[in-house]
Design a protein around this motif. Structure first.
Motif, short mmCIF file in Angstrom:
data_model
loop_
_atom_site.label_atom_id
_atom_site.label_comp_id
_atom_site.label_asym_id
_atom_site.label_seq_id
_atom_site.Cartn_x
_atom_site.Cartn_y
_atom_site.Cartn_z
N GLU A 1 0.85 -1.20 0.00
CA GLU A 1 0.00 0.00 0.00
C GLU A 1 0.88 1.24 0.00
OE1 GLU A 1 -3.01 0.07 3.02
OE2 GLU A 1 -3.66 2.09 2.47
N PRO A 2 0.63 2.18 -0.93
CA PRO A 2 1.41 3.42 -0.96
C PRO A 2 1.30 4.17 0.37
CG PRO A 2 0.06 3.23 -2.94
CD PRO A 2 -0.39 2.15 -2.00
N PHE A 3 2.37 4.90 0.71
CA PHE A 3 2.36 5.58 2.02
C PHE A 3 2.68 7.07 1.88
CE2 PHE A 3 6.83 4.64 1.58
CZ PHE A 3 6.91 3.27 1.27
N GLU A 4 1.97 7.72 0.94
CA GLU A 4 2.25 9.15 0.67
C GLU A 4 2.06 10.04 1.89
OE1 GLU A 4 -0.23 7.81 -1.42
OE2 GLU A 4 0.66 7.74 -3.41
N THR A 5 1.09 9.68 2.73
CA THR A 5 0.70 10.63 3.77
C THR A 5 1.59 10.58 5.01
OG1 THR A 5 -0.82 9.01 4.65
CG2 THR A 5 -1.73 10.61 3.08
N ILE A 6 2.51 9.61 5.06
CA ILE A 6 3.35 9.48 6.26
C ILE A 6 4.77 9.86 5.88
CG2 ILE A 6 3.64 7.96 8.26
CD1 ILE A 6 2.14 5.82 6.54
N ASP A 7 5.51 10.52 6.76
CA ASP A 7 6.84 10.98 6.34
C ASP A 7 7.90 10.83 7.43
OD1 ASP A 7 8.71 11.92 4.61
OD2 ASP A 7 8.25 14.04 4.94
N PRO A 8 8.16 9.62 7.92
CA PRO A 8 9.24 9.44 8.88
C PRO A 8 10.59 9.43 8.15
CG PRO A 8 8.27 7.33 8.38
CD PRO A 8 7.51 8.36 7.57
N PRO A 9 11.73 9.58 8.86
CA PRO A 9 13.03 9.64 8.22
C PRO A 9 13.36 8.44 7.32
CG PRO A 9 13.22 10.27 10.53
CD PRO A 9 11.81 9.82 10.32
N ILE A 10 12.81 7.27 7.62
CA ILE A 10 13.14 6.07 6.84
C ILE A 10 12.47 6.05 5.47
CG2 ILE A 10 11.20 4.63 7.66
CD1 ILE A 10 14.78 3.31 7.49
N LYS A 11 11.52 6.98 5.23
CA LYS A 11 10.67 6.87 4.04
C LYS A 11 11.45 6.84 2.73
CE LYS A 11 6.72 9.08 1.83
NZ LYS A 11 5.66 10.06 2.06
N SER A 12 12.41 7.74 2.58
CA SER A 12 13.14 7.83 1.32
C SER A 12 13.89 6.53 1.02
CB SER A 12 14.09 9.03 1.39
OG SER A 12 14.99 9.02 0.35
N ALA A 13 14.50 5.94 2.05
CA ALA A 13 15.24 4.68 1.87
C ALA A 13 14.29 3.54 1.52
CB ALA A 13 16.02 4.35 3.15
N LEU A 14 13.15 3.54 2.19
CA LEU A 14 12.18 2.47 1.96
C LEU A 14 11.63 2.54 0.53
CD1 LEU A 14 10.72 0.14 3.37
CD2 LEU A 14 9.09 1.80 4.28
N LEU A 15 11.29 3.76 0.09
CA LEU A 15 10.82 3.94 -1.29
C LEU A 15 11.87 3.51 -2.28
CD1 LEU A 15 8.99 7.40 -1.48
CD2 LEU A 15 8.09 5.16 -2.13
N ASN A 16 13.12 3.92 -2.01
CA ASN A 16 14.24 3.56 -2.89
C ASN A 16 14.36 2.04 -3.04
OD1 ASN A 16 17.40 2.74 -2.57
ND2 ASN A 16 17.17 4.39 -4.07
N ARG A 17 14.27 1.32 -1.92
CA ARG A 17 14.42 -0.15 -2.00
C ARG A 17 13.22 -0.79 -2.68
NH1 ARG A 17 17.97 2.37 0.40
NH2 ARG A 17 19.58 1.38 1.67
N ILE A 18 12.01 -0.29 -2.39
CA ILE A 18 10.82 -0.89 -3.01
C ILE A 18 10.84 -0.62 -4.52
CG2 ILE A 18 8.29 -0.76 -3.19
CD1 ILE A 18 8.26 -0.23 -0.13
N GLU A 19 11.20 0.61 -4.90
CA GLU A 19 11.20 0.94 -6.32
C GLU A 19 12.17 0.08 -7.11
OE1 GLU A 19 11.60 5.18 -6.23
OE2 GLU A 19 9.43 5.46 -5.91
N LYS A 20 13.26 -0.34 -6.47
CA LYS A 20 14.21 -1.22 -7.16
C LYS A 20 13.62 -2.60 -7.45
CE LYS A 20 18.44 0.59 -5.12
NZ LYS A 20 19.79 0.40 -5.62
#
Ligand code: AMP
Ligand code: MG
Length: 307
Positions: free
Chosen positions: A285-304
């Motif tokens: 499930e996309p998590f646009e509305t939440i923004d903890p520090p880990i978000k960018s890393a998590l998106l990066n790994r999922i997008e790969k």
């Protein structure tokens, strides 16, 4: 588990040993032993142009590897070490080419994990890429290492790793620092510590990435990974659903209650679970509305991992 000294002796004998850190399990080899480092590349099936991160147990040890240590490195070390932040700096001439894959820079970090620090303080600095076969998800449990390298492979057994995603890598070798791989220490954390803007350089389309690892597609499970859409149905039992908020108690549905740290911690284990249990797809499930520090890393790994 054998005691730590047994593993220390293996490293001294030029063998490789997996050990836990706060990010993922590392595959340790003596950073000054070329044939041990060769084994790391062979066992992982790692491309020889993908450099390794040197893991240290004290700040002084960086002087054996880094030629120029810019003042901002000291600021970051002070603030974030031991911790999941790897610093890329100009290397000393005698650092082995196998470590840096022939680059003029070397990546160094001090892991924030008592076993890792104890181990490295006894062995001396270790190169330690993630202890998985290249192309498999990084290991966050000892059993993942055994599943990639065999049940007899030496692993210093710890708990499941705390963070679950690899360290942030920041390049300090150029006038302007750049984040080469996002991790749990975010751009914002780093900018606040340094009081300056920091660039990000970890996008797929880069032709000549500053970090060779960016060229390779990592972390691909056999199951198709994709984002949740309106047409998805939780009754579809061949799909593993990783959702932000759901009351379903079905075995193919996991709810993270908007806790992205928990998703980061479990992501690679879920990928392995999906393969093991024969799921055809993993739907997140996309998590646009939440923004903890880990978000960018998590998106990066999922997008790969998206097909
Ligand atoms: P791993 O240890 O498997 O998480 O991979 C280490 C990552 O750090 C890879 O993406 C490498 O390309 C990157 N890395 C290691 N050393 C350097 C360096 N000297 N310059 C840029 N990136 C590096
Ligand atoms: Mg890796």
């Amino acid at each position: 588990m054998a005691n730590l000294d047994t593993y220390v002796r293996l490293i001294e004998a030029g063998e490789i040993v997996a050990f836990p850190t706060e990010t993922v399990y590392g595959l340790g080899a003596d950073a000054w032993n070329p044939s041990a480092i060769q084994k790391v590349f062979e066992v992982k099936g790692r491309p020889s142009d993908n450099p390794l991160i040197v893991h240290v147990s004290s700040e002084e040890q960086i002087h054996d590897f880094a030629e120029k240590i810019p003042p901002i490195a000291h600021t970051l070390i002070e603030k974030f070490w031991p911790g999941p932040l790897s610093l890329v700096m100009k290397k000393k001439a005698d650092v082995l080419d196998a470590v840096t894959a022939g680059l003029q820079t070397v990546a160094i970090r001090m892991p924030n994990h008592p076993t890792a620090l104890d181990f490295i303080s006894k062995t001396g600095p270790l190169v330690a890429p993630s202890a998985n076969k290249s192309g498999r998800p990084s290991p966050t449990k000892a059993e993942h290492v055994h599943s990639d390298f065999g049940a007899g492979f030496p692993v210093i057994d710890g708990e499941a790793t705390e963070i679950g995603l690899e360290s942030t890598v920041i390049d300090l070798s150029e006038p302007f620092p750049a984040i080469l791989r996002p991790g749990s220490i975010s751009r914002k954390h780093i900018e606040e510590a340094l009081g300056m803007e920091v660039y990000e350089s970890f996008f797929h389309h880069l032709k000549n990435p500053r970090s060779p690892g960016q060229k390779y597609s990592h972390y691909k499970p056999a199951a198709e990974v994709r984002w949740l859409t309106d047409t998805d149905n939780l009754q579809n039992s061949s799909t593993l659903f990783l959702l932000m908020d759901s009351d379903s108690e079905a075995s193919n549905v996991v709810s993270y209650r908007n806790d992205l740290n928990q998703l980061a911690k479990e992501l690679y284990d879920r990928y392995r679970q999906a393969d093991h249990e024969g799921y055809e797809s993993i739907v997140i499930e996309p998590f646009e509305t939440i923004d903890p520090p880990i978000k960018s890393a998590l998106l990066n790994r999922i997008e790969k991992t998206l097909k």
